[in-house]
Design a protein around this motif. Structure first.
Motif, PDB file in Angstrom:
ATOM      1  N   ARG A 184      16.126  -8.686   7.639  1.00  0.00           N
ATOM      2  CA  ARG A 184      16.504  -7.380   8.180  1.00  0.00           C
ATOM      3  C   ARG A 184      16.160  -7.295   9.669  1.00  0.00           C
ATOM      4  NH1 ARG A 184      15.723  -1.432   5.846  1.00  0.00           N
ATOM      5  NH2 ARG A 184      15.353  -0.291   7.773  1.00  0.00           N
ATOM      6  N   ASP A 185      17.093  -6.766  10.463  1.00  0.00           N
ATOM      7  CA  ASP A 185      16.886  -6.621  11.898  1.00  0.00           C
ATOM      8  C   ASP A 185      17.410  -5.246  12.349  1.00  0.00           C
ATOM      9  OD1 ASP A 185      16.256  -7.114  14.523  1.00  0.00           O
ATOM     10  OD2 ASP A 185      17.989  -8.418  14.902  1.00  0.00           O
ATOM     11  N   PRO A 186      16.538  -4.344  12.806  1.00  0.00           N
ATOM     12  CA  PRO A 186      15.110  -4.545  12.991  1.00  0.00           C
ATOM     13  C   PRO A 186      14.371  -4.472  11.656  1.00  0.00           C
ATOM     14  CG  PRO A 186      15.675  -2.295  13.529  1.00  0.00           C
ATOM     15  CD  PRO A 186      16.976  -2.996  13.250  1.00  0.00           C
ATOM     16  N   PRO A 187      13.166  -4.972  11.609  1.00  0.00           N
ATOM     17  CA  PRO A 187      12.399  -4.929  10.367  1.00  0.00           C
ATOM     18  C   PRO A 187      11.987  -3.505  10.010  1.00  0.00           C
ATOM     19  CG  PRO A 187      11.057  -5.781  12.159  1.00  0.00           C
ATOM     20  CD  PRO A 187      12.444  -5.666  12.692  1.00  0.00           C
ATOM     21  N   ARG A 188      11.677  -3.300   8.754  1.00  0.00           N
ATOM     22  CA  ARG A 188      11.252  -1.984   8.267  1.00  0.00           C
ATOM     23  C   ARG A 188       9.874  -1.600   8.816  1.00  0.00           C
ATOM     24  NH1 ARG A 188      13.062   0.693   3.651  1.00  0.00           N
ATOM     25  NH2 ARG A 188      14.150  -1.186   2.969  1.00  0.00           N
ATOM     26  N   GLY A 189       9.052  -2.591   9.079  1.00  0.00           N
ATOM     27  CA  GLY A 189       7.709  -2.348   9.584  1.00  0.00           C
ATOM     28  C   GLY A 189       6.883  -3.611   9.471  1.00  0.00           C
ATOM     29  N   ILE A 190       5.593  -3.465   9.627  1.00  0.00           N
ATOM     30  CA  ILE A 190       4.646  -4.580   9.512  1.00  0.00           C
ATOM     31  C   ILE A 190       3.728  -4.303   8.331  1.00  0.00           C
ATOM     32  CG2 ILE A 190       2.725  -5.805  10.611  1.00  0.00           C
ATOM     33  CD1 ILE A 190       4.009  -5.024  13.334  1.00  0.00           C
ATOM     34  N   ALA A 191       3.595  -5.276   7.433  1.00  0.00           N
ATOM     35  CA  ALA A 191       2.720  -5.149   6.265  1.00  0.00           C
ATOM     36  C   ALA A 191       1.605  -6.182   6.360  1.00  0.00           C
ATOM     37  CB  ALA A 191       3.516  -5.350   4.980  1.00  0.00           C
ATOM     38  N   VAL A 192       0.370  -5.725   6.303  1.00  0.00           N
ATOM     39  CA  VAL A 192      -0.802  -6.597   6.341  1.00  0.00           C
ATOM     40  C   VAL A 192      -1.499  -6.507   4.989  1.00  0.00           C
ATOM     41  CG1 VAL A 192      -3.015  -7.078   7.460  1.00  0.00           C
ATOM     42  CG2 VAL A 192      -1.073  -6.249   8.831  1.00  0.00           C
ATOM     43  N   ILE A 193      -1.711  -7.657   4.350  1.00  0.00           N
ATOM     44  CA  ILE A 193      -2.220  -7.710   2.978  1.00  0.00           C
ATOM     45  C   ILE A 193      -3.610  -8.352   2.963  1.00  0.00           C
ATOM     46  CG2 ILE A 193      -1.739  -8.526   0.635  1.00  0.00           C
ATOM     47  CD1 ILE A 193       1.227  -8.824   1.613  1.00  0.00           C
ATOM     48  N   ALA A 194      -4.540  -7.697   2.240  1.00  0.00           N
ATOM     49  CA  ALA A 194      -5.918  -8.187   2.160  1.00  0.00           C
ATOM     50  C   ALA A 194      -6.233  -8.689   0.753  1.00  0.00           C
ATOM     51  CB  ALA A 194      -6.896  -7.068   2.548  1.00  0.00           C
ATOM     52  N   HIS A 195      -6.976  -9.786   0.668  1.00  0.00           N
ATOM     53  CA  HIS A 195      -7.219 -10.465  -0.607  1.00  0.00           C
ATOM     54  C   HIS A 195      -8.509  -9.985  -1.284  1.00  0.00           C
ATOM     55  CE1 HIS A 195     -10.399 -13.199   0.875  1.00  0.00           C
ATOM     56  NE2 HIS A 195      -9.650 -13.508   1.923  1.00  0.00           N
ATOM     57  N   PRO A 196      -8.718 -10.373  -2.560  1.00  0.00           N
ATOM     58  CA  PRO A 196      -9.917  -9.945  -3.284  1.00  0.00           C
ATOM     59  C   PRO A 196     -11.190 -10.638  -2.798  1.00  0.00           C
ATOM     60  CG  PRO A 196      -8.530 -11.330  -4.678  1.00  0.00           C
ATOM     61  CD  PRO A 196      -7.751 -11.060  -3.426  1.00  0.00           C
ATOM     62  N   HIS A 197     -12.291 -10.319  -3.469  1.00  0.00           N
ATOM     63  CA  HIS A 197     -13.621 -10.666  -2.991  1.00  0.00           C
ATOM     64  C   HIS A 197     -13.829 -12.175  -2.841  1.00  0.00           C
ATOM     65  CE1 HIS A 197     -17.820 -10.335  -2.183  1.00  0.00           C
ATOM     66  NE2 HIS A 197     -17.866  -9.041  -2.495  1.00  0.00           N
ATOM     67  N   PRO A 198     -14.244 -12.622  -1.646  1.00  0.00           N
ATOM     68  CA  PRO A 198     -14.457 -14.061  -1.421  1.00  0.00           C
ATOM     69  C   PRO A 198     -15.529 -14.663  -2.321  1.00  0.00           C
ATOM     70  CG  PRO A 198     -14.361 -12.870   0.662  1.00  0.00           C
ATOM     71  CD  PRO A 198     -14.426 -11.835  -0.418  1.00  0.00           C
ATOM     72  N   LEU A 199     -16.545 -13.897  -2.685  1.00  0.00           N
ATOM     73  CA  LEU A 199     -17.625 -14.451  -3.499  1.00  0.00           C
ATOM     74  C   LEU A 199     -17.199 -14.721  -4.939  1.00  0.00           C
ATOM     75  CD1 LEU A 199     -20.780 -12.477  -2.299  1.00  0.00           C
ATOM     76  CD2 LEU A 199     -19.912 -14.690  -1.529  1.00  0.00           C
TER      77      LEU A 199
ATOM     78  N   PRO B 277       6.347   0.842  12.086  1.00  0.00           N
ATOM     79  CA  PRO B 277       5.427   1.419  11.111  1.00  0.00           C
ATOM     80  C   PRO B 277       4.502   0.350  10.531  1.00  0.00           C
ATOM     81  CG  PRO B 277       7.674   2.173  10.711  1.00  0.00           C
ATOM     82  CD  PRO B 277       7.762   1.079  11.737  1.00  0.00           C
ATOM     83  N   LEU B 278       3.276   0.763  10.223  1.00  0.00           N
ATOM     84  CA  LEU B 278       2.281  -0.156   9.667  1.00  0.00           C
ATOM     85  C   LEU B 278       2.015   0.186   8.210  1.00  0.00           C
ATOM     86  CD1 LEU B 278       0.117  -2.398  10.036  1.00  0.00           C
ATOM     87  CD2 LEU B 278      -1.468  -0.579  10.740  1.00  0.00           C
ATOM     88  N   LEU B 279       2.057  -0.828   7.371  1.00  0.00           N
ATOM     89  CA  LEU B 279       1.687  -0.711   5.965  1.00  0.00           C
ATOM     90  C   LEU B 279       0.491  -1.612   5.718  1.00  0.00           C
ATOM     91  CD1 LEU B 279       4.063  -0.790   2.884  1.00  0.00           C
ATOM     92  CD2 LEU B 279       2.032  -2.229   2.941  1.00  0.00           C
ATOM     93  N   LEU B 280      -0.544  -1.077   5.092  1.00  0.00           N
ATOM     94  CA  LEU B 280      -1.707  -1.864   4.692  1.00  0.00           C
ATOM     95  C   LEU B 280      -1.716  -1.974   3.178  1.00  0.00           C
ATOM     96  CD1 LEU B 280      -4.538  -0.340   6.945  1.00  0.00           C
ATOM     97  CD2 LEU B 280      -3.122  -2.361   7.408  1.00  0.00           C
ATOM     98  N   ALA B 281      -1.841  -3.190   2.675  1.00  0.00           N
ATOM     99  CA  ALA B 281      -1.884  -3.417   1.231  1.00  0.00           C
ATOM    100  C   ALA B 281      -3.085  -4.282   0.905  1.00  0.00           C
ATOM    101  CB  ALA B 281      -0.599  -4.092   0.753  1.00  0.00           C
ATOM    102  N   GLY B 282      -3.651  -4.077  -0.279  1.00  0.00           N
ATOM    103  CA  GLY B 282      -4.789  -4.897  -0.661  1.00  0.00           C
ATOM    104  C   GLY B 282      -5.038  -4.844  -2.144  1.00  0.00           C
ATOM    105  N   PHE B 283      -5.659  -5.910  -2.636  1.00  0.00           N
ATOM    106  CA  PHE B 283      -5.969  -6.041  -4.054  1.00  0.00           C
ATOM    107  C   PHE B 283      -7.471  -6.102  -4.250  1.00  0.00           C
ATOM    108  CE2 PHE B 283      -6.479  -9.393  -7.552  1.00  0.00           C
ATOM    109  CZ  PHE B 283      -6.564  -8.439  -8.559  1.00  0.00           C
ATOM    110  N   SER B 284      -7.990  -5.255  -5.145  1.00  0.00           N
ATOM    111  CA  SER B 284      -9.399  -5.253  -5.533  1.00  0.00           C
ATOM    112  C   SER B 284     -10.289  -4.993  -4.311  1.00  0.00           C
ATOM    113  CB  SER B 284      -9.727  -6.573  -6.236  1.00  0.00           C
ATOM    114  OG  SER B 284     -10.960  -6.518  -6.915  1.00  0.00           O
ATOM    115  N   PHE B 285     -11.180  -5.916  -3.966  1.00  0.00           N
ATOM    116  CA  PHE B 285     -11.992  -5.800  -2.760  1.00  0.00           C
ATOM    117  C   PHE B 285     -11.110  -5.538  -1.538  1.00  0.00           C
ATOM    118  CE2 PHE B 285     -13.763  -8.155   0.907  1.00  0.00           C
ATOM    119  CZ  PHE B 285     -15.028  -7.587   1.029  1.00  0.00           C
ATOM    120  N   GLY B 286      -9.978  -6.249  -1.464  1.00  0.00           N
ATOM    121  CA  GLY B 286      -9.059  -6.067  -0.338  1.00  0.00           C
ATOM    122  C   GLY B 286      -8.473  -4.668  -0.267  1.00  0.00           C
ATOM    123  N   GLY B 287      -8.257  -4.032  -1.422  1.00  0.00           N
ATOM    124  CA  GLY B 287      -7.768  -2.666  -1.422  1.00  0.00           C
ATOM    125  C   GLY B 287      -8.790  -1.701  -0.858  1.00  0.00           C
ATOM    126  N   ALA B 288     -10.049  -1.889  -1.260  1.00  0.00           N
ATOM    127  CA  ALA B 288     -11.112  -1.045  -0.730  1.00  0.00           C
ATOM    128  C   ALA B 288     -11.265  -1.234   0.778  1.00  0.00           C
ATOM    129  CB  ALA B 288     -12.427  -1.361  -1.440  1.00  0.00           C
TER     130      ALA B 288
END
Length: 225
Positions: free
Chosen positions: A27-42, A116-127
């Protein structure tokens, strides 16, 4: 080179270089930027986690410039975790650095109006993404089984009062009713005072085994507009 093919790069973070994977949509232009965070490293959490992969794929297909990365001290990311005070402050700084760097890169390319900015995350990453939202003011948050209780996540809004940093983001919370890692009740208790709805997936446990297709569908239906 096909921009939809994910490309690995290293992005400057507060504790050193952060291993980052980015893909651009057709898609051009893009809908936005999505940054995704992962679960707990430990507990083995990395950007290669399958829930993170589904989020990455779902948002790229919708037309977002999509970014995932390894927190400090994970994979090839530099730095170390502050395990003695495991409040996520360092990882929140990592998200902010990634988002600000990528937004600056693409805002220059696509003109004066910021994407537009979208933030997404799972588990620890969501918090972590909720903590980061207080600084970054994204247009949308996608939180999958966020460990809001464990990280003492502050509310995003106080209904009936003016939000100090402007409008709160549109928030999508998705949780499995069989989650054995982050109890559903902890998320409901956090969301209810804020009048935030929670999408509950019947039969889904923490990692959404056998329910990833439902997760993808819910995310895409919510983020399509």
């Amino acid at each position: 080179m096909n921009p939809r093919i994910p490309k690995k790069k290293f992005t400057d973070g507060p504790a050193g270089k952060l291993e980052t994977v980015l893909a651009e949509p057709e898609r051009d232009p893009p809908r936005g930027i999505a940054v995704i965070a992962h679960p707990h490293p430990l507990f083995g959490g990395t950007m290669d986690n399958k829930v993170v992969h589904i989020l990455f794929k779902a948002l790229l297909e919708l037309g977002f410039i999509t970014v995932k990365f390894n927190f400090r001290g994970v994979g090839q990311s530099e730095g170390t975790r502050n395990s003695g005070n495991d409040n996520g402050a360092g990882e929140t700084g990592d998200v902010i650095a990634i988002a600000e760097t990528i937004k600056k890169q693409f805002d220059v390319r696509f003109g004066a109006a910021p994407l537009p900015l979208l933030l997404a995350g799972f588990s620890f990453g969501g918090a972590i993404q909720v903590h980061a939202a207080h600084k970054l003011a994204p247009q949308k948050l996608v939180l999958v089984a966020p460990s809001v209780d464990r990280l003492s996540v502050p509310p995003l809004t106080h209904p009936g009062t003016k939000h100090e940093s402007g409008p709160i983001p549109d928030v999508l919370i998705i949780h499995g009713d069989q989650d054995e890692v982050v109890p559903l009740k902890t998320v409901l208790d956090w969301a209810a005072p804020q009048e935030l709805p929670v999408v509950v997936v019947p039969g889904a446990e923490h990692f959404f085994h056998g329910r990833l297709h439902i997760l993808k569908r819910v995310v895409q239906d919510s983020c399509r507009s």
